[in-house]
Enzyme design. Structure first.
Site, PDB file in Angstrom:
ATOM      1  N   LYS A  57       2.902  -7.756  11.324  1.00  0.00           N
ATOM      2  CA  LYS A  57       3.730  -7.028  12.235  1.00  0.00           C
ATOM      3  C   LYS A  57       3.052  -6.387  12.933  1.00  0.00           C
ATOM      4  O   LYS A  57       2.374  -5.377  12.613  1.00  0.00           O
ATOM      5  CB  LYS A  57       5.242  -6.556  11.699  1.00  0.00           C
ATOM      6  CG  LYS A  57       6.143  -7.483  11.088  1.00  0.00           C
ATOM      7  CD  LYS A  57       7.433  -6.960  10.666  1.00  0.00           C
ATOM      8  CE  LYS A  57       8.596  -7.967  10.170  1.00  0.00           C
ATOM      9  NZ  LYS A  57       9.694  -7.192   9.925  1.00  0.00           N
ATOM     10  N   ARG A  68       8.399 -11.850  -2.640  1.00  0.00           N
ATOM     11  CA  ARG A  68       7.766 -10.560  -2.170  1.00  0.00           C
ATOM     12  C   ARG A  68       8.489  -9.398  -3.007  1.00  0.00           C
ATOM     13  O   ARG A  68       7.706  -8.600  -3.227  1.00  0.00           O
ATOM     14  CB  ARG A  68       8.052 -10.849  -0.861  1.00  0.00           C
ATOM     15  CG  ARG A  68       7.510  -9.296  -0.034  1.00  0.00           C
ATOM     16  CD  ARG A  68       7.879  -9.841   1.561  1.00  0.00           C
ATOM     17  NE  ARG A  68       7.612  -8.506   2.268  1.00  0.00           N
ATOM     18  CZ  ARG A  68       6.591  -7.847   2.845  1.00  0.00           C
ATOM     19  NH1 ARG A  68       5.363  -8.329   2.489  1.00  0.00           N
ATOM     20  NH2 ARG A  68       6.728  -6.964   3.586  1.00  0.00           N
ATOM     21  N   HIS A 123       3.770  -2.543   5.213  1.00  0.00           N
ATOM     22  CA  HIS A 123       4.956  -1.839   5.825  1.00  0.00           C
ATOM     23  C   HIS A 123       4.108  -0.627   6.536  1.00  0.00           C
ATOM     24  O   HIS A 123       3.366   0.212   6.254  1.00  0.00           O
ATOM     25  CB  HIS A 123       5.597  -0.953   4.678  1.00  0.00           C
ATOM     26  CG  HIS A 123       6.651  -2.083   3.981  1.00  0.00           C
ATOM     27  ND1 HIS A 123       7.125  -1.778   2.799  1.00  0.00           N
ATOM     28  CD2 HIS A 123       7.044  -3.417   4.429  1.00  0.00           C
ATOM     29  CE1 HIS A 123       7.965  -2.956   2.393  1.00  0.00           C
ATOM     30  NE2 HIS A 123       7.909  -3.776   3.491  1.00  0.00           N
ATOM     31  N   TYR A 151      12.210  -0.112  -2.803  1.00  0.00           N
ATOM     32  CA  TYR A 151      11.441  -0.802  -4.321  1.00  0.00           C
ATOM     33  C   TYR A 151      11.631   0.473  -5.471  1.00  0.00           C
ATOM     34  O   TYR A 151      11.675  -0.038  -6.497  1.00  0.00           O
ATOM     35  CB  TYR A 151      10.183  -1.556  -3.989  1.00  0.00           C
ATOM     36  CG  TYR A 151      10.403  -2.714  -3.108  1.00  0.00           C
ATOM     37  CD1 TYR A 151      11.176  -3.797  -3.382  1.00  0.00           C
ATOM     38  CD2 TYR A 151       9.890  -2.640  -1.805  1.00  0.00           C
ATOM     39  CE1 TYR A 151      11.098  -4.741  -2.479  1.00  0.00           C
ATOM     40  CE2 TYR A 151      10.143  -3.684  -1.004  1.00  0.00           C
ATOM     41  CZ  TYR A 151      10.582  -4.847  -1.200  1.00  0.00           C
ATOM     42  OH  TYR A 151      10.660  -5.761  -0.403  1.00  0.00           O
TER      43      TYR A 151
END
Length: 293
Positions: free
Chosen positions: A168, A242, A265, A274
Site C-alpha cells: 500500500k 495473513r 503496516h 494481533y
C-alpha cells in the site's frame, strides 16, 4: 471546495495514497462542506462546536461509530493541512475525542488447522501444486491476498529466499520465504507452472490457464474449498492466513515491530490488534492447563 481538492492533491503527492483512500477522504469532506453550506458557513472557517454539531447530525442520520471515527479522521487531516499551509491559525478538531470502537479481533486458525489446510490440495496435479505453493507462501509471509495473486516472477528470488513486495502506498518491503514455502515454490516452478500455462508465457508467478493472474475472489473460493476439505467448519476471511501468520509469530515470541515490517503496516497501532489475539490465546491456554485456571 477548492481547498479540499488542494488537500487531496497534497495527500496524493506526499503520502502516495491509493485512489480508494483519496475517494473516501473526498466523500467525507464533501459531506462536511455540504453541511456547512446548509448552515451558511464556509468549510474552512468551521469552529469546534460546528464540527461537533456536524458529527451529531451524522449520528442522527444513522452513522455508526466506525463511520464517524473515519469521518473525524478525515476532518483532522484536512484542518491540519490548513494550519500547515497558513490558511488557519488553529485546528478546531484537535481536541475532539474519537468514538470508542470495540475493534473486532481478526479470525485466525490454530496451528493444527493451518497444517490441515495446507495439506488439502492434491499436489500431484499442476493446479493443486500451484494452490499448495500459494497457501504455503501466504502463511509463510503474511502477504495480502491482492499482493499474492498479482505477484510476478521477477519479484521472487528463490536463491536468496526472499520476495520483493510493493504494498500500500507503493511502499516496498523484502519478505523472507522460509524453508518450507521456498521448497514448495521451487517444486511448483519446476513441475507445475508450465503445465498450467500449456506453452504460453506469463509474467505472473501464479497464472491461471489463460496466463492471467488470479482474481482475489477466485482465490477466496479456493481457500473455502480447501477449508471444507480440511474439515474447518467455522467461517474464514480472505485474510485468514495473513492473520494466522501474525498471530503465530507473536505467540512464539516475535517482536511486534518485526511483525509490523513483515505485514507492511505503516503504523504499529494497526499491528497491535494481533497482540490482543495472542493474549486471548494465552488466556485460553492458562484456563485449560493451569490448576487454578
Amino acid at each position: 471546495m477548492d481547498s479540499i481538492e488542494r488537500f487531496l492533491d497534497a495527500m496524493w503527492m506526499e503520502r502516495g495514497l491509493s485512489e480508494n483512500t483519496l475517494a473516501a477522504y473526498r466523500a467525507d469532506l464533501q459531506n462536511l462542506a455540504k453541511w456547512a453550506q446548509g448552515v451558511e458557513r464556509e468549510v474552512e472557517t468551521l469552529a469546534r462546536d460546528d464540527i461537533l454539531e456536524f458529527l451529531a447530525w451524522r449520528v442522527q442520520q444513522g452513522a455508526r461509530p466506525r463511520s464517524t471515527a473515519r469521518q473525524l479522521s478525515s476532518i483532522r487531516r484536512y484542518f491540519r493541512y490548513l494550519v500547515r499551509e497558513g490558511r488557519r491559525s488553529d485546528d478546531p478538531s484537535s481536541d475532539i475525542e474519537m468514538p470508542r470502537l470495540g475493534r473486532p479481533l481478526p479470525k485466525s486458525l490454530g496451528e493444527s488447522e493451518v497444517e490441515a489446510l495446507l495439506a488439502a490440495p492434491e499436489v500431484e496435479k499442476p493446479l493443486g501444486l500451484r494452490d499448495r505453493a500459494m497457501l504455503e507462501l501466504l502463511y509463510a509471509t503474511g502477504l495480502r491476498v491482492s499482493e499474492l495473486v498479482s505477484l510476478r516472477l521477477d519479484q521472487v528470488n528463490l536463491r536468496q529466499g526472499v520476495i520483493r513486495i510493493n504494498g500500500k502506498g507503493e511502499r516496498e518491503r523484502l519478505v523472507p520465504l522460509g524453508e518450507e514455502s521456498q521448497a514448495w515454490l521451487q517444486r511448483y516452478v519446476e513441475e507445475g507452472r508450465s503445465g498450467i500455462l500449456g506453452g504460453r508465457q506469463s509474467p505472473f508467478l501464479f497464472p491461471t490457464r489463460r496466463s492471467e493472474h488470479m482474481t482475489r475472489q477466485a482465490f477466496w473460493h479456493i481457500i473455502k474449498r480447501y477449508a471444507q476439505r480440511a474439515g474447518i467448519s467455522r467461517g474464514l476471511s480472505p485474510h485468514t492466513l495473513r492473520h494466522a501468520f501474525a498471530t503465530h509469530l507473536l505467540n512464539n515470541g516475535a517482536d511486534l515491530r518485526v511483525v509490523q515490517m513483515l505485514l507492511g503496516h505503516s503504523d504499529v497501532s494497526t499491528t497491535q490488534i494481533y497482540t490482543h489475539v495472542a493474549r486471548e490465546r494465552l488466556k485460553s491456554l492458562h484456563e485449560e492447563h493451569h490448576p487454578r485456571g
